[in-house]
Design a protein around this motif. Structure first.
Motif, PDB file in Angstrom:
ATOM      1  N   VAL A 256      45.807  78.686  10.655  1.00  0.00           N
ATOM      2  CA  VAL A 256      44.967  79.437  11.604  1.00  0.00           C
ATOM      3  C   VAL A 256      45.004  78.765  12.962  1.00  0.00           C
ATOM      4  O   VAL A 256      45.033  79.441  14.005  1.00  0.00           O
ATOM      5  N   VAL A 257      45.005  77.435  12.994  1.00  0.00           N
ATOM      6  CA  VAL A 257      45.101  76.701  14.261  1.00  0.00           C
ATOM      7  C   VAL A 257      46.402  77.057  14.971  1.00  0.00           C
ATOM      8  O   VAL A 257      46.422  77.353  16.179  1.00  0.00           O
ATOM      9  N   VAL A 258      47.512  77.059  14.232  1.00  0.00           N
ATOM     10  CA  VAL A 258      48.812  77.333  14.839  1.00  0.00           C
ATOM     11  C   VAL A 258      48.907  78.789  15.307  1.00  0.00           C
ATOM     12  O   VAL A 258      49.322  79.065  16.443  1.00  0.00           O
ATOM     13  N   ALA A 259      48.511  79.717  14.434  1.00  0.00           N
ATOM     14  CA  ALA A 259      48.707  81.138  14.733  1.00  0.00           C
ATOM     15  C   ALA A 259      47.668  81.690  15.702  1.00  0.00           C
ATOM     16  O   ALA A 259      48.008  82.478  16.601  1.00  0.00           O
ATOM     17  N   ARG A 260      46.412  81.298  15.541  1.00  0.00           N
ATOM     18  CA  ARG A 260      45.343  81.920  16.322  1.00  0.00           C
ATOM     19  C   ARG A 260      44.933  81.081  17.529  1.00  0.00           C
ATOM     20  O   ARG A 260      44.836  81.591  18.647  1.00  0.00           O
ATOM     21  N   ARG A 261      44.643  79.800  17.289  1.00  0.00           N
ATOM     22  CA  ARG A 261      44.137  78.984  18.399  1.00  0.00           C
ATOM     23  C   ARG A 261      45.241  78.624  19.386  1.00  0.00           C
ATOM     24  O   ARG A 261      45.021  78.609  20.601  1.00  0.00           O
ATOM     25  N   LEU A 262      46.452  78.339  18.853  1.00  0.00           N
ATOM     26  CA  LEU A 262      47.564  77.957  19.732  1.00  0.00           C
ATOM     27  C   LEU A 262      48.523  79.116  20.005  1.00  0.00           C
ATOM     28  O   LEU A 262      49.347  79.031  20.919  1.00  0.00           O
ATOM     29  N   GLY A 263      48.446  80.193  19.189  1.00  0.00           N
ATOM     30  CA  GLY A 263      49.292  81.373  19.412  1.00  0.00           C
ATOM     31  C   GLY A 263      50.764  81.121  19.204  1.00  0.00           C
ATOM     32  O   GLY A 263      51.604  81.660  19.947  1.00  0.00           O
ATOM     33  N   LEU A 264      51.128  80.333  18.188  1.00  0.00           N
ATOM     34  CA  LEU A 264      52.525  79.976  17.955  1.00  0.00           C
ATOM     35  C   LEU A 264      53.057  80.672  16.697  1.00  0.00           C
ATOM     36  O   LEU A 264      52.343  81.405  16.011  1.00  0.00           O
ATOM     37  N   SER A 265      54.335  80.401  16.372  1.00  0.00           N
ATOM     38  CA  SER A 265      55.032  81.138  15.317  1.00  0.00           C
ATOM     39  C   SER A 265      55.018  80.389  13.992  1.00  0.00           C
ATOM     40  O   SER A 265      54.552  79.247  13.892  1.00  0.00           O
ATOM     41  N   SER A 266      55.593  81.036  12.962  1.00  0.00           N
ATOM     42  CA  SER A 266      55.687  80.422  11.644  1.00  0.00           C
ATOM     43  C   SER A 266      56.575  79.182  11.664  1.00  0.00           C
ATOM     44  O   SER A 266      56.372  78.249  10.878  1.00  0.00           O
ATOM     45  N   GLY A 267      57.552  79.163  12.560  1.00  0.00           N
ATOM     46  CA  GLY A 267      58.405  77.981  12.663  1.00  0.00           C
ATOM     47  C   GLY A 267      57.612  76.747  13.062  1.00  0.00           C
ATOM     48  O   GLY A 267      57.854  75.649  12.551  1.00  0.00           O
ATOM     49  N   HIS A 268      56.659  76.913  13.981  1.00  0.00           N
ATOM     50  CA  HIS A 268      55.821  75.786  14.376  1.00  0.00           C
ATOM     51  C   HIS A 268      54.922  75.342  13.219  1.00  0.00           C
ATOM     52  O   HIS A 268      54.677  74.149  13.034  1.00  0.00           O
ATOM     53  N   TYR A 269      54.429  76.315  12.456  1.00  0.00           N
ATOM     54  CA  TYR A 269      53.600  75.981  11.291  1.00  0.00           C
ATOM     55  C   TYR A 269      54.405  75.175  10.277  1.00  0.00           C
ATOM     56  O   TYR A 269      53.946  74.147   9.762  1.00  0.00           O
ATOM     57  N   GLY A 270      55.629  75.626  10.003  1.00  0.00           N
ATOM     58  CA  GLY A 270      56.485  74.884   9.084  1.00  0.00           C
ATOM     59  C   GLY A 270      56.809  73.493   9.603  1.00  0.00           C
ATOM     60  O   GLY A 270      56.842  72.521   8.842  1.00  0.00           O
ATOM     61  N   THR A 271      57.014  73.378  10.910  1.00  0.00           N
ATOM     62  CA  THR A 271      57.311  72.066  11.498  1.00  0.00           C
ATOM     63  C   THR A 271      56.110  71.130  11.384  1.00  0.00           C
ATOM     64  O   THR A 271      56.265  69.932  11.131  1.00  0.00           O
ATOM     65  N   MET A 272      54.908  71.680  11.550  1.00  0.00           N
ATOM     66  CA  MET A 272      53.687  70.868  11.391  1.00  0.00           C
ATOM     67  C   MET A 272      53.643  70.251   9.996  1.00  0.00           C
ATOM     68  O   MET A 272      53.386  69.052   9.832  1.00  0.00           O
ATOM     69  N   LEU A 273      53.900  71.055   8.973  1.00  0.00           N
ATOM     70  CA  LEU A 273      53.875  70.546   7.606  1.00  0.00           C
ATOM     71  C   LEU A 273      55.024  69.577   7.353  1.00  0.00           C
ATOM     72  O   LEU A 273      54.897  68.641   6.558  1.00  0.00           O
ATOM     73  N   SER A 274      56.131  69.798   8.031  1.00  0.00           N
ATOM     74  CA  SER A 274      57.256  68.869   7.881  1.00  0.00           C
ATOM     75  C   SER A 274      56.906  67.488   8.428  1.00  0.00           C
ATOM     76  O   SER A 274      57.260  66.466   7.847  1.00  0.00           O
TER      77      SER A 274
END
Length: 552
Positions: A256-274
């Protein structure tokens, strides 16, 4: 592929020593592949729900759907892992999860899945994982010797975190260019690979005489009772729930932070977990260097304080590039805390109850994740994501104070092998294992000057009696001869008392020796066994008063 003899190499064990054991190495590699598939699945599932609904609560419930089955099934799974062949159980759980993941992939590819449907299939996969987890955790004790066990547990944590580093990135790429459905299908294939490796493992069960076979309910109670009367384990569970409840905010709300608060894509979400996974892998190396400097209690305290910063950073930072190093450090601390919890549990539990206690630990951990995800997700919906994360940071700060009343204690030097020193009781005739209840009495002669020290030592022994199966236990003095002191413990059945004989460990034997050193009699303490009189009702009944039904 047969189980190897768990012989310790002559050199001092290191992090890489477990790989010298063939079966451990094969199962670890298979587990790594399966873990990669699982993390790909997690990313695809969470992101698919994020795109199918606008509710932060539904997104947070993905973590609950994963964790809740563990809360419901961990205890039964632990009992089965102690009573049934673990290899067969692993084959079943891996096949079940392969079918569920494949079916979810087919529905996702055909566009016939909703957000609630993804939650449902995630729950089913969580059921398979809940049944699988206690078995997977305890199988490692059969593959390596005890001195190597802490390193094997750490390597299992590394496997999951390597997968966390690789899986989300792979999953993000597949989602971006293809469809989450393909991720689900690949996860199904990864379970089939693990199934094949486990199938080739020719397990040699450890032949231990544990007394009469336990039934399911009795075995469940035995596991819960063992934790209840083990202060070290009780402390671990308190600390585990407190940590997982606060740390769940990161897992539940990072998308939710990546998609809503920062407005970024699934790639950024995957990179965060990486980055999180990479930190955990790097943490394994750092732990090897700092292991002699930090005990388990200090590691968990440091990890709790670190997650105060993690939750605060997710709430306040506005740049994804500042969050990457935060996630890396969080991964280091996550591995440090989780291996400290798991290793403490494994090293403080004998084999006869190992899977049950492990399942209770996992139940508490998953309960913290499930309840925490629900609480922080609901708070994010009612307020904001940032407020929810700051609330979780405050919780982690307060929970760090638990290090004072509930310190973590290592069990590396404990000898939990069966003592096997109790002789079989002298019995006239035949006693059925289900006969009972049974009362065991041990008579000591103790000088009055030694009563305070004896009372303290006997209290420790009483706790062991209750832990190993007694329903009641205590110490009484003869009023006519105060120096004659009798220890008693009350057991439900004769079979349960026989199992007590096999549950008493060499470590417990030292406690028993402390009690017996105060005995001053010329002969050893006298042990007497009493079985409920066959024709009695074995219930407390009031005696009739004269004139009210009594024969005059």
């Amino acid at each position: 592929m047969s189980s190897p003899a768990t012989t310790l190499p002559e050199a001092k064990p290191t992090l890489w020593t477990p790989f010298a054991f063939t079966v451990f190495r094969a199962i670890w590699i298979a587990g790594l592949v399966s873990n990669i598939g699982t993390w790909m699945q997690n990313v695809a599932g969470v992101w698919l729900v994020t795109t199918l609904t606008s509710s932060a609560l539904l997104v947070a419930l993905m973590q609950t759907a994963t964790s809740l089955p563990a809360f419901l099934l961990s205890l039964p799974a632990g009992v089965m892992a102690d009573l049934i062949d673990r290899r067969r159980l692993l084959l079943f759980t891996q096949a079940f999860m392969a079918v569920v993941a494949t079916l979810l992939g087919a529905l996702a590819l055909t566009g016939q899945i909703s957000a609630l449907g993804v939650l449902g299939f995630t729950f089913l996969l969580g059921m398979g994982a809940a049944l699988n987890a206690p078995i997977w955790q305890t199988v490692v004790t059969e593959l390596v010797p005890r001195p190597v066990l802490p390193f094997a547990i750490t390597l299992n944590g590394i496997s999951n975190n390597i997968a966390r580093a690789i899986g989300p990135a792979i999953g993000g790429v597949i989602i971006a260019y293809y469809s989450p459905g393909f991720v689900f299908l690949l996860n199904g294939l990864s379970f089939l690979g693990t199934w094949a490796v486990v199938y080739s493992w020719k397990r040699t069960a450890v032949a231990e005489d544990a007394g009469p076979v336990e039934n399911f309910i009795g075995a469940l109670r035995a596991g819960m009772r063992y934790v209840q009367y083990s202060p070290t384990l009780y402390g671990v569970l308190v600390r585990t729930f407190a940590f997982s409840f606060g740390a769940s905010a990161m897992w539940a709300l990072v998308s939710v932070v990546v998609a809503r608060r920062l407005g970024l894509s699934s790639g950024h979400y995957g990179t965060m977990l990486s980055w999180l996974g990479a930190g955990a892998v790097g943490g394994a190396v750092l732990m090897g260097r700092a292991g002699s400097r930090l005990n388990f209690n200090q590691r968990v305290l440091l990890g709790s304080l670190a997650f105060v910063g993690t939750n605060a950073a997710l709430a306040l930072f506005t740049s994804i590039y500042w969050l990457y190093p935060v996630m890396f450090f969080s991964g280091v601390c996550w591995l440090m805390v989780m291996t400290s919890f798991s290793t403490t549990v494994q090293l403080n539990v004998p084999k006869w109850v190992q899977a049950r206690v492990t399942s209770i630990y996992m139940l508490v951990f998953q309960a913290g994740l499930s309840v925490g995800s629900l609480v922080w997700g609901e708070l994010a919906d009612r307020a904001t994501v940032s407020i929810a994360l700051l609330g979780a940071a405050g919780w982690m700060l307060l929970s760090s104070l638990l290090a004072l009343p509930f310190p973590m204690r290592s069990g590396e030097n404990l000898n939990l092998d069966p003592a096997g020193h109790w002789p079989d009781p002298e019995v006239q005739g035949t006693v059925d294992p289900d006969d009972g209840p049974v009362v065991v009495m041990v008579e000591y002669e103790v000088a009055p000057a030694n009563w305070p020290a004896f009372r303290q030592a006997a209290g420790q022994l009483t706790r062991l009696r209750l832990r190993d199966g007694a329903l009641r236990a205590g110490v009484f003095a003869d009023l006519a001869h105060p120096e004659r002191i009798t220890e008693f413990f009350y057991v439900a059945t004769w079979g349960e008392h026989q199992r007590q004989h096999h549950r008493f460990t060499k470590e417990d034997q030292a406690v028993e020796a402390q009690v017996q050193q105060f005995h001053t009699g010329s002969a050893p303490p006298r042990v007497t066994h009493f079985l409920a009189f066959p024709k009695s009702s074995n219930i407390e009944m009031p005696m009739p008063l004269p004139g009210f039904g009594a024969q005059q």
